[in-house]
Design a protein around this motif. Structure first.
Motif, PDB file in Angstrom:
ATOM      1  N   TRP A  51       0.825  -1.214   0.000  1.00  0.00           N
ATOM      2  CA  TRP A  51       0.000   0.000   0.000  1.00  0.00           C
ATOM      3  C   TRP A  51       0.852   1.254   0.000  1.00  0.00           C
ATOM      4  O   TRP A  51       1.810   1.378   0.754  1.00  0.00           O
ATOM      5  N   ASP A  52       0.444   2.178  -0.840  1.00  0.00           N
ATOM      6  CA  ASP A  52       1.107   3.465  -0.922  1.00  0.00           C
ATOM      7  C   ASP A  52       0.203   4.525  -0.280  1.00  0.00           C
ATOM      8  O   ASP A  52      -0.982   4.294  -0.074  1.00  0.00           O
ATOM      9  N   ALA A  72      -1.106   7.335  -1.262  1.00  0.00           N
ATOM     10  CA  ALA A  72      -2.059   8.099  -2.085  1.00  0.00           C
ATOM     11  C   ALA A  72      -1.847   9.605  -1.925  1.00  0.00           C
ATOM     12  O   ALA A  72      -2.773  10.389  -2.065  1.00  0.00           O
ATOM     13  N   GLN A 111      -1.385  11.368   0.649  1.00  0.00           N
ATOM     14  CA  GLN A 111      -1.904  12.006   1.859  1.00  0.00           C
ATOM     15  C   GLN A 111      -0.810  12.418   2.837  1.00  0.00           C
ATOM     16  O   GLN A 111      -1.074  13.141   3.791  1.00  0.00           O
ATOM     17  N   SER A 163      -1.629  14.212   6.347  1.00  0.00           N
ATOM     18  CA  SER A 163      -3.041  13.873   6.502  1.00  0.00           C
ATOM     19  C   SER A 163      -3.320  12.418   6.178  1.00  0.00           C
ATOM     20  O   SER A 163      -4.347  12.076   5.606  1.00  0.00           O
ATOM     21  N   ILE A 164      -2.400  11.549   6.555  1.00  0.00           N
ATOM     22  CA  ILE A 164      -2.630  10.124   6.331  1.00  0.00           C
ATOM     23  C   ILE A 164      -3.737   9.655   7.264  1.00  0.00           C
ATOM     24  O   ILE A 164      -3.763  10.009   8.437  1.00  0.00           O
ATOM     25  N   THR A 165      -4.651   8.889   6.727  1.00  0.00           N
ATOM     26  CA  THR A 165      -5.744   8.399   7.564  1.00  0.00           C
ATOM     27  C   THR A 165      -5.206   7.319   8.506  1.00  0.00           C
ATOM     28  O   THR A 165      -4.361   6.526   8.119  1.00  0.00           O
ATOM     29  N   GLN A 166      -5.744   7.316   9.725  1.00  0.00           N
ATOM     30  CA  GLN A 166      -5.339   6.286  10.671  1.00  0.00           C
ATOM     31  C   GLN A 166      -5.607   4.903  10.111  1.00  0.00           C
ATOM     32  O   GLN A 166      -4.867   3.973  10.328  1.00  0.00           O
ATOM     33  N   SER A 167      -6.698   4.813   9.396  1.00  0.00           N
ATOM     34  CA  SER A 167      -7.115   3.493   8.926  1.00  0.00           C
ATOM     35  C   SER A 167      -6.094   2.892   7.960  1.00  0.00           C
ATOM     36  O   SER A 167      -6.054   1.693   7.770  1.00  0.00           O
ATOM     37  N   TYR A 168      -5.249   3.748   7.388  1.00  0.00           N
ATOM     38  CA  TYR A 168      -4.198   3.266   6.497  1.00  0.00           C
ATOM     39  C   TYR A 168      -3.257   2.312   7.238  1.00  0.00           C
ATOM     40  O   TYR A 168      -2.762   1.345   6.681  1.00  0.00           O
ATOM     41  N   ARG A 208      -4.010   0.501   9.953  1.00  0.00           N
ATOM     42  CA  ARG A 208      -4.677  -0.635  10.582  1.00  0.00           C
ATOM     43  C   ARG A 208      -4.418  -1.900   9.772  1.00  0.00           C
ATOM     44  O   ARG A 208      -4.381  -1.874   8.565  1.00  0.00           O
ATOM     45  N   SER A 209      -4.287  -2.951  10.494  1.00  0.00           N
ATOM     46  CA  SER A 209      -4.121  -4.283   9.925  1.00  0.00           C
ATOM     47  C   SER A 209      -2.947  -4.428   8.963  1.00  0.00           C
ATOM     48  O   SER A 209      -2.943  -5.297   8.109  1.00  0.00           O
ATOM     49  N   ALA A 253      -0.549   1.846  14.439  1.00  0.00           N
ATOM     50  CA  ALA A 253      -0.302   0.492  13.942  1.00  0.00           C
ATOM     51  C   ALA A 253      -0.231  -0.483  15.098  1.00  0.00           C
ATOM     52  O   ALA A 253      -0.041  -0.082  16.250  1.00  0.00           O
ATOM     53  N   GLU A 288     -13.590   5.500  11.476  1.00  0.00           N
ATOM     54  CA  GLU A 288     -12.845   4.951  10.347  1.00  0.00           C
ATOM     55  C   GLU A 288     -13.591   5.147   9.021  1.00  0.00           C
ATOM     56  O   GLU A 288     -12.980   5.164   7.965  1.00  0.00           O
ATOM     57  N   GLN A 344     -12.792   8.121   6.945  1.00  0.00           N
ATOM     58  CA  GLN A 344     -11.439   7.962   6.410  1.00  0.00           C
ATOM     59  C   GLN A 344     -11.388   7.034   5.214  1.00  0.00           C
ATOM     60  O   GLN A 344     -10.564   7.198   4.318  1.00  0.00           O
TER      61      GLN A 344
END
Lengths: 203, 553
Positions: free
Chosen positions: A61-62, A64, A66, A71-76, A78-79, A109, B292, B295
């Protein structure tokens, strides 16, 4: 059809312009430099490699873009199973930001995530960060360290193979962050959830 | 990292709430140049999730900027409107710790968590302290606006259809509870639940199944004559027993004594229609919190070229003499765009000529055990019926498996329509679930302790019919509503998108990585010196290539 045994999510972070996308594209496609408009719509890249005669699928995963304005989403995060933190060896500010990135990683993370520090662009003549400084930083933060050149294809293969091998080993010793066992996959195609104590992903 | 934002866009979206984020994703998806900014340093606005530390420091007042000295950036016939108002913010009533700050006998505890090894299970410890909880702060993802998703609802279908589902994971709600005859009862939802329930007699089982079937399959004839009657009267006429009416009316149909028959039937269909897809109940919850979700839409937007910038110093909206939107002033930079979509909290004070008529009373608790203990951890929806003139209340209990709180703790969310104040409105539920009953029976049930509580209210702006009459090319997004799922939010986002881009499809399916043909893939740039082939669209080819793959050391 899907004959891989392991699927790992690998996530890249680091300042804009350090060559994250180039590393991914070099590894997955053997391309450099990546076409400009081509990243539009590309979410992650996939490559299947072989480790100890097992097929391992890496989902890489890159950001994008952000990361540019922090402004990277936290969800990036996750997992993710592995996290590659990249800086540019010819650009001091990208190295100076590493502690900020580590803070973000620690916040979002899993603490079991495999962390790798990468100094990219070793093909450049105007190096600002000596190898030993990178090594030292990595050692202090318990990370694996590697210097690469996406342009010259140096150590790129090695980087991802190392990740695949380490994750495999972790998986075998059951030390992997386990996400799938507890979540539901909300897939349009499959919808099998046997137990309610299990969660899903809707892909 | 001082990058400057580009200065020309098709659409600027201000605020990262759910509706704003869906619109941003949909516009980027069709190739529009989108700038998505927020003055907060986090995603989600009133729909965000926070760790324990940051929810305790939550700031609820907009810092209203009014810097009109930027005239040099404006053209002659343009006016600058200041950003934001304080009419639509969340209002905190109270935030309370029911725990000592730290244990007295304990000396200064070493707080070296540099290596973040706290995934190692925290020992069950009766002696929780504020310090201990705050040390686990990042294990909390506390929703301001918790949502559940109907397995076949608009939200889940949109996520699947648009391929946004790949950004999130979900967990099924494992039980639906109600409050019946002074205690908690599990609501039998599915056919198998009904048949295995020992609370429902055999005759009742048949009656219930028959009723549910007619609610789902029944045509107009079934409900003829009930157009102006309540759902309760329909259920009574069907000669259902009191308990069954309770289950159907208050839980399955999520209704009250006054709910009209056809609405009750509609709600029943919504519930039953989502059964059997993912888990034992019709509902899913987003792992790591509802925050989430915004996002996930933002990520899609970014993947399709949307530019994201949080923590931006927004200094004003620029309009021309005809009150048509021209751009925004961000720091010292002027950024132009054709359209503006914004959260209600960001609307210029001078334009706000409406106010919320209704508020939602909300509460969040951290507790030390489940409201209804069981041998496994449950994700619980409790639909608390209206009793003694109190309004119905929706309660959600989340355990550590949802990724929203540490092990051995629970987060309980409660909300209802505001009548007086959050504490007052929710008091009857809190007392029943967390405080000892006077007439406690023989079997002493240990009730959960509230370790931390947070009472707040948010304006329910959903039915305001937001139309910006004075300003052109401007669209406002409501804040959180009372719906259990995101149906109203999706409907509004779609409406906004369609009014800006009437000829485009709303969130068509995004391609999977395997389907994207990367430009230049076939030209000479391809280096084959590493013997590794890219995974291609044809599976056969991949097979072949993999076989020739060499193990690289």
């Amino acid at each position: 059809m899907e004959d891989f045994k392991f699927l790992f999510k690998v996530v890249l972070v680091g300042n804009a312009g350090v060559g994250k996308t180039c590393l991914v594209r070099r590894f997955t496609q053997g391309l450099f430099p990546p076409g400009q408009g081509a990243t539009i719509g590309v979410d992650f890249m996939i490559k299947t490699v072989e480790v100890e005669n097992e097929k391992v699928k890496l989902q890489i995963w890159d950001t994008a873009g952000q990361e540019r304005f922090r402004s990277i989403t936290q969800s990036y995060y996750r997992s993710a199973h592995a996290l590659i933190l990249v800086y540019d060896i010819s650009c001091q500010p990208t190295f100076d930001c590493l502690p900020d990135w580590l803070r973000e990683i620690e916040e979002y993370a899993s603490s079991k995530v495999l962390r790798i520090l990468v100094g990219n662009k070793i093909d450049r003549e105007d190096r600002e960060i000596p190898t030993v400084v990178g090594e030292d930083f990595a050692a202090r933060h318990n990370m694996y360290f590697l210097e690469t050149s996406a342009k010259e294809a140096e150590n790129v293969e090695k980087l991802f193979m190392k990740i695949a091998e380490d994750l495999m080993q972790q998986a075998r010793s059951k030390d992997l962050p386990r996400y799938d066992s507890i979540t539901t996959n909300i897939s349009g195609r499959t919808s099998s959830i046997s137990d309610s104590n299990c969660c899903s992903k809707l892909t | 990292m001082d990058y400057e934002l580009p200065s020309e866009f098709d659409l600027i979206v201000v605020g990262t709430g759910v509706i704003e984020s869906i619109v941003a994703a949909a516009a980027s998806r069709i190739g529009k140049r989108v700038l998505h900014i927020d003055s907060n340093n986090y995603y989600g606005g009133l729909w965000a999730s926070f760790n324990l530390d940051s929810i305790n420091k939550l700031v609820t007042e907009n810092e209203l900027r009014n810097e009109l000295d930027k005239k040099d950036l404006l053209k002659e016939n343009e006016t600058l409107y200041s950003v934001g108002n304080n009419a639509f913010n969340l209002k905190i009533q109270s935030q309370t710790w029911n725990l000592p700050e730290k244990l007295e006998e304990q000396n200064e505890v070493q707080t070296e968590t540099v290596d973040a090894k706290e995934d190692v299970d925290v020992k069950v410890d009766e002696s929780w302290t504020q310090e201990k909880l705050l040390k686990l702060s990042r294990k909390f993802n506390i929703d301001l606006t918790p949502k559940l998703h109907f397995a076949r609802g608009d939200f889940v279908e949109l996520l699947i259809a648009s391929n946004i589902a790949r950004y999130s994971e979900f967990r099924s709600v494992s039980r639906v509870l109600t409050w019946l005859n002074g205690q908690l009862e599990v609501v039998p939802c599915s056919r198998s639940d009904v048949f295995s329930s020992n609370k429902v007699s055999v005759i009742e089982k048949r009656m219930l199944m028959k009723l549910l079937t007619s609610c789902v399959d029944g045509d107009e004839k079934e409900f003829a004559g009930y157009e102006n009657k309540t759902f309760q009267s329909y259920l009574k006429d069907r000669k259902l027993t009191g308990n069954l009416i309770h289950y159907v009316l208050y839980a399955i149909a999520m209704s009250t004594d006054d709910t009209m028959c056809l609405e009750g039937v509609k709600n029943t269909k919504r519930f039953l229609g989502s059964l059997g897809r993912y888990g034992k109940t019709p509902f899913l919850y987003s792992m790591y919190g509802s925050g989430e979700i915004t996002q996930a839409f933002c990520r899609l937007s970014a993947v399709f070229g949307g530019i994201y910038a949080l923590n931006q110093p927004l200094n004003g909206f620029i309009f021309n003499n005809e009150h048509t939107f021209r751009g925004v002033l961000c720091g010292q930079q002027r950024i132009n765009a054709e359209h503006l979509v914004m959260s209600l909290e960001k609307v210029p004070q001078s334009v706000v000529d409406f106010s919320a008529k209704e508020y939602i009373s909300r509460a969040i608790f951290i507790t030390d055990r489940s409201i209804m203990e069981s041998d496994k951890e449950h994700l619980t929806l409790l639909l608390f019926p209206s009793i003694n003139g109190k309004r119905t209340c929706t309660i959600l209990e989340l355990g550590s498996l949802t990724g929203t709180c540490p092990k051995d703790l629970y987060i309980v969310h409660m909300f209802t329509k505001q009548y007086t104040s959050p504490e007052e409105d929710l008091k009857h539920c809190v007392e029943k679930l967390f405080y000892k009953q006077e007439e406690s029976g023989e079997s002493e049930i240990i009730l959960p302790n509230i370790l931390w509580s947070f009472y707040y209210s948010v304006p329910n702006t959903f039915n305001l019919g937001l139309k910006c009459e004075q300003l052109h090319n401007v669209y406002m997004c409501s804040g959180p509503d009372m719906d259990l799922d995101y149906d109203p939010a999706i409907a509004q986002a779609k409406e906004i998108f369609t009014s800006i881009y009437p000829d485009f499809e709303f969130l068509p399916r995004a391609p999977d990585p395997e389907e994207i043909i990367i430009e230049g893939e076939d030209n000479n740039n391809v280096l084959n010196d590493d013997n590794n082939e890219v995974e291609e669209h044809s599976d056969n080819r991949t097979e072949e290539n993999l076989q020739t793959q060499r193990n690289i050391d």
